[in-house]
Design an enzyme around this catalytic site. Structure first.
Site, PDB file in Angstrom:
ATOM      1  N   HIS A  82     -47.739  39.569  76.711  1.00 28.01           N
ATOM      2  CA  HIS A  82     -46.540  38.827  76.811  1.00 28.01           C
ATOM      3  C   HIS A  82     -46.430  37.687  77.936  1.00 28.01           C
ATOM      4  O   HIS A  82     -45.628  36.868  77.591  1.00 28.01           O
ATOM      5  CB  HIS A  82     -46.001  40.246  77.856  1.00 28.01           C
ATOM      6  CG  HIS A  82     -44.356  39.614  78.245  1.00 28.01           C
ATOM      7  ND1 HIS A  82     -43.250  39.373  77.296  1.00 28.01           N
ATOM      8  CD2 HIS A  82     -43.926  39.277  79.477  1.00 28.01           C
ATOM      9  CE1 HIS A  82     -42.303  39.044  78.130  1.00 28.01           C
ATOM     10  NE2 HIS A  82     -42.510  39.102  79.408  1.00 28.01           N
TER      11      HIS A  82
ATOM     12  N   HIS B  39     -44.635  33.559  77.479  1.00 26.54           N
ATOM     13  CA  HIS B  39     -44.123  32.753  78.248  1.00 26.54           C
ATOM     14  C   HIS B  39     -44.861  31.273  78.332  1.00 26.54           C
ATOM     15  O   HIS B  39     -44.374  30.239  78.557  1.00 26.54           O
ATOM     16  CB  HIS B  39     -43.983  33.218  79.930  1.00 26.54           C
ATOM     17  CG  HIS B  39     -42.995  34.547  80.017  1.00 26.54           C
ATOM     18  ND1 HIS B  39     -41.573  33.826  80.111  1.00 26.54           N
ATOM     19  CD2 HIS B  39     -43.007  35.658  80.167  1.00 26.54           C
ATOM     20  CE1 HIS B  39     -40.814  34.948  80.356  1.00 26.54           C
ATOM     21  NE2 HIS B  39     -41.707  36.073  80.197  1.00 26.54           N
TER      22      HIS B  39
ATOM     23  N   GLU C 134     -35.760  35.745  78.175  1.00 26.57           N
ATOM     24  CA  GLU C 134     -36.451  36.837  77.750  1.00 26.57           C
ATOM     25  C   GLU C 134     -36.184  37.391  76.221  1.00 26.57           C
ATOM     26  O   GLU C 134     -36.942  37.621  75.588  1.00 26.57           O
ATOM     27  CB  GLU C 134     -36.477  37.936  78.548  1.00 26.57           C
ATOM     28  CG  GLU C 134     -37.259  37.713  80.042  1.00 26.57           C
ATOM     29  CD  GLU C 134     -38.710  38.102  79.953  1.00 26.57           C
ATOM     30  OE1 GLU C 134     -39.184  38.228  78.903  1.00 26.57           O
ATOM     31  OE2 GLU C 134     -39.133  37.924  81.090  1.00 26.57           O
TER      32      GLU C 134
ATOM     33  N   SER D 142     -43.260  37.801  72.069  1.00 30.86           N
ATOM     34  CA  SER D 142     -44.428  38.383  72.338  1.00 30.86           C
ATOM     35  C   SER D 142     -44.637  40.043  71.804  1.00 30.86           C
ATOM     36  O   SER D 142     -45.331  40.604  72.302  1.00 30.86           O
ATOM     37  CB  SER D 142     -44.748  38.311  73.887  1.00 30.86           C
ATOM     38  OG  SER D 142     -43.729  39.219  74.525  1.00 30.86           O
TER      39      SER D 142
END
Length: 286
Positions: free
Chosen positions: A153, A158, A199, A218
């Protein structure tokens, strides 16, 4: 170069329903890997983690499957960052090498932490162009799922975004905005906007919904469901609505907010972050 064996012990607590909670070998690995983040101090070299063949295999499988899906579902800004960062496909990358590459591209640093950190610490670090990242990898029995942020993730989601200059600037702006949230209520409002954009944001490109947020990009499951009208409701991009909408981190998101374009999302979010303070939730919700 430092390694994980050089630092002191750290015990990770896992909830009973965690996929690795009853796997002693996995729990031991989590404790070992967490030592890196627990011992790290800013400015020190980031110690390497000696990942196992099983952990490399989990990364390789998820990276290959998500990489193919990104070409169809990811927004162009994310793909720019991904193409610039060029993550390995056959092994778990060391945070040290990801940090070096991202910093060269956008000036952001990736700092290790042993696990989840408190909200103010996480967001506040963004204001200094620092992203706090875990280094453990999800349990091998569920390679497409993790109940908490793992290196897949953090890096596939990110770090690929932080490798794009426009998106990196947006993360920094978010960090500064969070620091002006003095009350718990204002910080919660800000956090929800962050959740539904950086997100789990969705944008329209070439007439189709594209994934913008790291949580979708992700997640093998989320990227298969985010655009399915039978499973997910897309609401208009509305910061006031985002800031007051509840969400459950343990399930696929049933409601997402979709911007007309990445340019619109970036413009509106930058304006929101630039002016954010404790009075913002009430002001924009009128």
């Amino acid at each position: 170069m430092s390694t994980v064996a050089d630092v002191t012990a750290f015990d990770v607590s896992l909830p009973a329903d965690h996929p690795g909670a009853h796997d002693p070998a996995y729990r031991a690995r989590r404790d070992t890997i967490a030592r890196v983040g627990a011992a790290y101090r800013r400015g020190d070299p980031i110690p390497d983690v000696e990942y196992t063949d099983e952990e490399h295999a989990v990364w390789a499988r998820v990276q290959a499957e998500l990489g193919a899906l990104h070409r169809t579902h990811a927004c162009r800004a994310y793909l720019r960052g991904s193409d610039a960062l060029v993550l390995p496909t056959d092994r778990v990358p060391q945070l040290r090498e990801v940090d070096e590459r991202v910093h060269a591209l956008t000036g952001f640093h990736i700092d290790p932490v042993p696990g989840l950190v408190d909200t103010r610490t996480f967001y506040g670090a963004l204001a200094e162009r620092r992203f706090l990242a875990t280094q453990y990898i999800r349990h091998h029995s569920v390679p497409h799922y993790t109940p908490e942020p793992d290196i897949i993730h953090e890096i596939i989601g990110h770090a690929n975004m932080l490798a794009d200059p426009e998106l990196a600037d947006l993360y920094e702006a978010a960090g500064h905005a969070s620091q002006r949230a003095r009350t718990p209520e204002a910080l919660e409002f800000f956090s929800r906007v962050f959740w539904f954009t950086l997100e789990f944001g969705v944008v329209t490109e070439d007439g189709w919904p594209r994934a913008f947020g790291a949580g979708i990009l992700s997640s093998f499951g989320e990227i298969h469901t985010y655009a399915d009208p039978l499973l997910v409701t897309h609401r208009p991009f509305d910061l006031a609505a985002m800031g007051s909408h509840d969400y459950d981190i343990t399930q696929y998101q049933p409601v997402l907010f979709r911007a007309d374009s990445t340019e619109r999302l970036l413009a509106d979010l930058h304006a929101f972050f630039a002016d954010f303070d404790d009075e913002t939730p009430e002001r924009i919700s009128r």
